[in-house]
Design a protein around this motif. Structure first.
Motif, PDB file in Angstrom:
ATOM      1  N   GLY A 170       0.790  -1.227   0.000  1.00  0.00           N
ATOM      2  CA  GLY A 170       0.000   0.000   0.000  1.00  0.00           C
ATOM      3  C   GLY A 170       0.818   1.271   0.000  1.00  0.00           C
ATOM      4  N   GLY A 171       2.125   1.205  -0.054  1.00  0.00           N
ATOM      5  CA  GLY A 171       2.927   2.433  -0.083  1.00  0.00           C
ATOM      6  C   GLY A 171       4.347   2.169   0.336  1.00  0.00           C
ATOM      7  N   VAL A 172       4.916   3.117   1.098  1.00  0.00           N
ATOM      8  CA  VAL A 172       6.268   2.939   1.615  1.00  0.00           C
ATOM      9  C   VAL A 172       6.231   3.140   3.129  1.00  0.00           C
ATOM     10  N   ALA A 173       7.340   2.782   3.802  1.00  0.00           N
ATOM     11  CA  ALA A 173       7.340   2.769   5.265  1.00  0.00           C
ATOM     12  C   ALA A 173       7.462   4.172   5.860  1.00  0.00           C
ATOM     13  N   TYR A 174       8.308   5.008   5.267  1.00  0.00           N
ATOM     14  CA  TYR A 174       8.569   6.328   5.848  1.00  0.00           C
ATOM     15  C   TYR A 174       8.491   7.386   4.773  1.00  0.00           C
ATOM     16  N   ASP A 175       8.181   8.605   5.229  1.00  0.00           N
ATOM     17  CA  ASP A 175       8.220   9.749   4.327  1.00  0.00           C
ATOM     18  C   ASP A 175       9.675  10.224   4.196  1.00  0.00           C
ATOM     19  N   VAL A 176       9.899  11.147   3.249  1.00  0.00           N
ATOM     20  CA  VAL A 176      11.247  11.707   3.090  1.00  0.00           C
ATOM     21  C   VAL A 176      11.591  12.501   4.341  1.00  0.00           C
ATOM     22  N   PRO A 177      12.782  12.323   4.890  1.00  0.00           N
ATOM     23  CA  PRO A 177      13.146  13.157   6.037  1.00  0.00           C
ATOM     24  C   PRO A 177      13.323  14.611   5.613  1.00  0.00           C
ATOM     25  N   PRO A 178      13.194  15.573   6.535  1.00  0.00           N
ATOM     26  CA  PRO A 178      13.394  16.979   6.175  1.00  0.00           C
ATOM     27  C   PRO A 178      14.822  17.192   5.660  1.00  0.00           C
ATOM     28  N   ASP A 179      14.969  18.084   4.715  1.00  0.00           N
ATOM     29  CA  ASP A 179      16.279  18.444   4.114  1.00  0.00           C
ATOM     30  C   ASP A 179      16.894  17.306   3.313  1.00  0.00           C
ATOM     31  N   TRP A 180      16.128  16.255   3.030  1.00  0.00           N
ATOM     32  CA  TRP A 180      16.717  15.152   2.273  1.00  0.00           C
ATOM     33  C   TRP A 180      16.779  15.491   0.788  1.00  0.00           C
ATOM     34  N   THR A 181      15.714  16.176   0.302  1.00  0.00           N
ATOM     35  CA  THR A 181      15.624  16.451  -1.136  1.00  0.00           C
ATOM     36  C   THR A 181      16.805  17.276  -1.639  1.00  0.00           C
ATOM     37  N   PRO A 182      17.169  18.400  -0.995  1.00  0.00           N
ATOM     38  CA  PRO A 182      18.346  19.128  -1.513  1.00  0.00           C
ATOM     39  C   PRO A 182      19.622  18.304  -1.464  1.00  0.00           C
ATOM     40  N   LEU A 183      19.757  17.463  -0.432  1.00  0.00           N
ATOM     41  CA  LEU A 183      20.950  16.603  -0.350  1.00  0.00           C
ATOM     42  C   LEU A 183      21.025  15.681  -1.557  1.00  0.00           C
ATOM     43  N   CYS A 184      19.861  15.099  -1.885  1.00  0.00           N
ATOM     44  CA  CYS A 184      19.818  14.158  -3.003  1.00  0.00           C
ATOM     45  C   CYS A 184      20.131  14.874  -4.307  1.00  0.00           C
ATOM     46  N   ARG A 185      19.560  16.093  -4.464  1.00  0.00           N
ATOM     47  CA  ARG A 185      19.827  16.868  -5.694  1.00  0.00           C
ATOM     48  C   ARG A 185      21.310  17.192  -5.809  1.00  0.00           C
ATOM     49  N   ALA A 186      21.897  17.602  -4.693  1.00  0.00           N
ATOM     50  CA  ALA A 186      23.323  17.955  -4.716  1.00  0.00           C
ATOM     51  C   ALA A 186      24.155  16.746  -5.113  1.00  0.00           C
ATOM     52  N   TRP A 187      23.760  15.577  -4.610  1.00  0.00           N
ATOM     53  CA  TRP A 187      24.537  14.388  -4.959  1.00  0.00           C
ATOM     54  C   TRP A 187      24.386  14.045  -6.437  1.00  0.00           C
ATOM     55  N   LEU A 188      23.158  14.259  -6.982  1.00  0.00           N
ATOM     56  CA  LEU A 188      22.957  13.965  -8.404  1.00  0.00           C
ATOM     57  C   LEU A 188      23.826  14.864  -9.266  1.00  0.00           C
ATOM     58  N   ASP A 189      23.907  16.175  -8.886  1.00  0.00           N
ATOM     59  CA  ASP A 189      24.784  17.098  -9.632  1.00  0.00           C
ATOM     60  C   ASP A 189      26.212  16.570  -9.654  1.00  0.00           C
ATOM     61  N   HIS A 190      26.645  16.129  -8.469  1.00  0.00           N
ATOM     62  CA  HIS A 190      28.004  15.614  -8.342  1.00  0.00           C
ATOM     63  C   HIS A 190      28.166  14.325  -9.153  1.00  0.00           C
TER      64      HIS A 190
END
Lengths: 389, 203
Positions: A170-190
């Motif tokens: 029915g979904g996933v266990a946890y929501d994205v933690p706060p400040d996770w999205t910019p971290l992920c974007r920064a890693w993708l750039d790298h």
């Protein structure tokens, strides 16, 4: 009798020209887990290499008949330890199909994000270990370094680094933690820069190119006949990706390509569609595509529930049977589930990409050198637990 | 190049093979139909060759065990890369002596799939070029995915029964703790002992 044969017989006796049987594995560093090959060789050239599998058979299908539907989720991690998200997703999709349960959009997007990050992580191991099996040691730590960052990101998302147990029915266990999205974007750039660096380091290395070009060619018809799937099938020139052919989850919302083999090693080096280099380079290209999918998913991430509030704590689907198919890292992963209306599955079957990839080795290995067997196994990217389950 | 639905595919092969193709089951989620055991290979060949069906990919072969009905059902999943449609069919075999012709001659991927079904269910595929156990050792007794399979308790003298690690922990825990001492009777206060006098000549 030919003259050279007479010479050999005189010098070494009548049994000099029999085939040599060589045992490779199960504890061989290049066999990606616990695999055993019985190599029938004439000198350096193989007549065939017969894979002996089953060293990691943990009877996951039998366990699936003994535990509850929700209880099998952590076991599904163990089907493929390098790409546990896909095994999670396939199982969740199968049970949702039986229950008729919807996944809210945020849950679907989080599934896509976690899966594609996992795909990059798994491909990095495949790329690094392909290079290492052939003799280039340097790229492997480079690939592992990037994989560590993904492990950190996924650990922040679900608390685990290898066996994630992140998806739920029915979904996933946890929501994205706060400040996770910019971290992920920064890693993708790298990461996109690192892939260029990786290409300069090994993919365009002349020795590496010549070593893999034209090696162990699998034509498209043969790949289909043997049931090859995923990047191995696409490298043979078959344009088939389950995410595009039968889109599931959030995949219809994303723009991406499914790279297919085009003799990337170059015709001048003897490259052919479906050779080892195509299988290698399709994975490099898939890493880039996965990165763009994660980016798009982060941009469009909808609000709302990440798990269906109506998802039952104890799943008890009505009697029936279904099959769910996901495009896993190693090809098509399909869960065939039969329910008899109780709290446990009556029959659970996992079809995996590595199993069929192993099945083709005996045929392809005919006429290869022993040293090329290592390259062939590496380029097919088989993982032992996924073969044996 | 159009994908056909399950019903269309079923009608098409039923028109050609008649009684060999069982009726489509009332769909409980995914639909399937039953093939006659004797006609399996023939139907398979036709499904692969027919340009409208073009099932070039044998996606999966597995089985389900039904002891109450005395049947083992071998389940085949077909897929067509050309038309992008799939089909699911089963054959019903008696549990006492399950035998069916191999599809290895039609799709090569059947080779390993059928070996796995042979290993775990004990279904014999007639005409298979290399029918041996794939996951388990060759001298294993029994077929583990059958419903009535019971573990033999070990293999080659190696027991697979282990002590519960919790029992070990509890026994160690018990050994570490002092025995609870029964409360002693209130004794009469002992007479104060005079400190021993330092002996001469020691200092």
């Amino acid at each position: 009798m030919a003259l050279d044969q007479i010479f050999i017989t005189r010098k070494f006796g009548p049994n000099a020209e029999q085939e040599m049987i060589l045992n490779m594995g199960p504890q061989h560093p290049s066999t990606h887990g616990v695999l055993n090959f019985i190599v029938h060789a004439d000198g350096e050239v193989m007549e065939k290499a017969v894979p002996e599998v089953g060293y990691l058979h943990r009877s996951l299908e039998k366990i699936g008949e003994m535990v509850s539907y929700a209880g099998f989720m952590p076991y599904s991690d163990r089907v493929d330890y390098l790409a546990a998200m896909f095994a999670n997703e396939g199982w969740a999709l199968a049970v949702e199909k039986l229950l008729g349960l919807e996944v809210p959009p945020r849950g679907q997007y989080l599934r896509a994000i976690s899966c594609e990050l996992n795909r990059i992580a798994s491909h990095l191991i495949a790329l690094g270990s392909t290079a290492m099996d052939i003799g280039a040691v340097t790229p492997f730590p480079y690939a592992l370094r990037e994989r560590e960052s993904i492990n950190d990101l996924i650990e922040a998302l679900c608390g685990a680094r290898l066996t994630y147990n992140y998806h739920r029915i029915g979904g996933v266990a946890y929501d994205v933690p706060p400040d996770w999205t910019p971290l992920c974007r920064a890693w993708l750039d790298h990461f996109e820069k690192v892939l260029d660096e990786f290409d300069r380091l090994i993919s365009t290395n002349e020795i590496f190119l010549k070593r893999l070009a034209g090696l162990a060619v699998i034509p498209a018809a043969m790949a289909i006949d043997y049931g090859l799937s995923g990047p191995n099938l696409r490298a043979s020139g078959v344009d088939f990706d389950l995410r595009k052919a039968h889109p599931y989850g959030a995949y219809p919302d994303f723009q991406f390509k499914a790279p297919i083999g085009r003799a990337y090693a170059g015709l001048s080096r003897g490259g052919k569609v479906g050779d080892c280099y195509d299988r290698y380079y399709c994975r490099v290209l898939e890493c880039r595509e996965s990165a763009t999918i994660v980016r798009q998913a982060l941009d469009k991430l909808p609000d709302g529930d990440f798990i269906n509030p109506k998802a039952p704590k104890k799943a008890k689907p009505p009697a029936g049977e279904t099959q769910s198919r996901v495009e896993s890292v190693r090809g098509e992963m399909a869960y065939y589930v039969v329910s008899d209306g109780s709290e446990r599955a009556y029959r659970l079957r996992v079809r995996t990409g590595s199993f069929t990839a192993m099945g083709i080795i005996e045929e392809v290995s005919k006429g290869l050198m022993i040293a090329d067997l290592v390259a062939l196994i590496a380029s097919l990217d088989v993982v032992a637990p996924e073969i044996d389950r | 190049m159009a994908a056909l639905t399950f019903e269309q595919i079923h009608q098409k092969i039923a028109a050609k093979f008649g009684d060999a193709i069982g009726a489509a089951q009332p769909p409980k989620k995914d639909a399937f139909c039953t093939f006659a055991v004797a006609k399996l290979v023939e139907v398979g060949r036709a499904m692969k060759a027919d340009p409208d069906l073009a099932f070039d990919h044998l996606q999966d072969v597995t089985a389900t065990d039904h002891p109450k009905e005395g049947l083992i059902r071998v389940v085949y999943h077909f897929y067509s890369y050309t038309h992008r449609h799939g089909f699911c069919a089963k054959v019903e075999l008696p549990r006492a002596q399950p035998e069916v012709d191999t599809l290895e001659g039609v799709w090569k991927s059947a080779n390993w799939f059928e070996r796995e079904v042979f290993d775990l269910f004990g279904v014999t595929f007639k005409g298979h070029p290399d029918l041996r156990r794939i996951m388990l050792p060759d001298d294993w007794v029994g077929f583990p995915l059958r419903k009535d399979y019971r573990e033999a308790g070990g293999y080659q003298g190696i027991s697979n029964i282990r002590d519960n690690p919790l029992d070990l922990y509890l026994s160690l825990d018990k050994a570490c703790r002092p025995e609870p001492v029964a409360p002693a009777e209130p004794a009469t206060p002992a007479a104060p002992v005079a400190p021993a006098a330092p002996q001469k000549g020691e200092a």
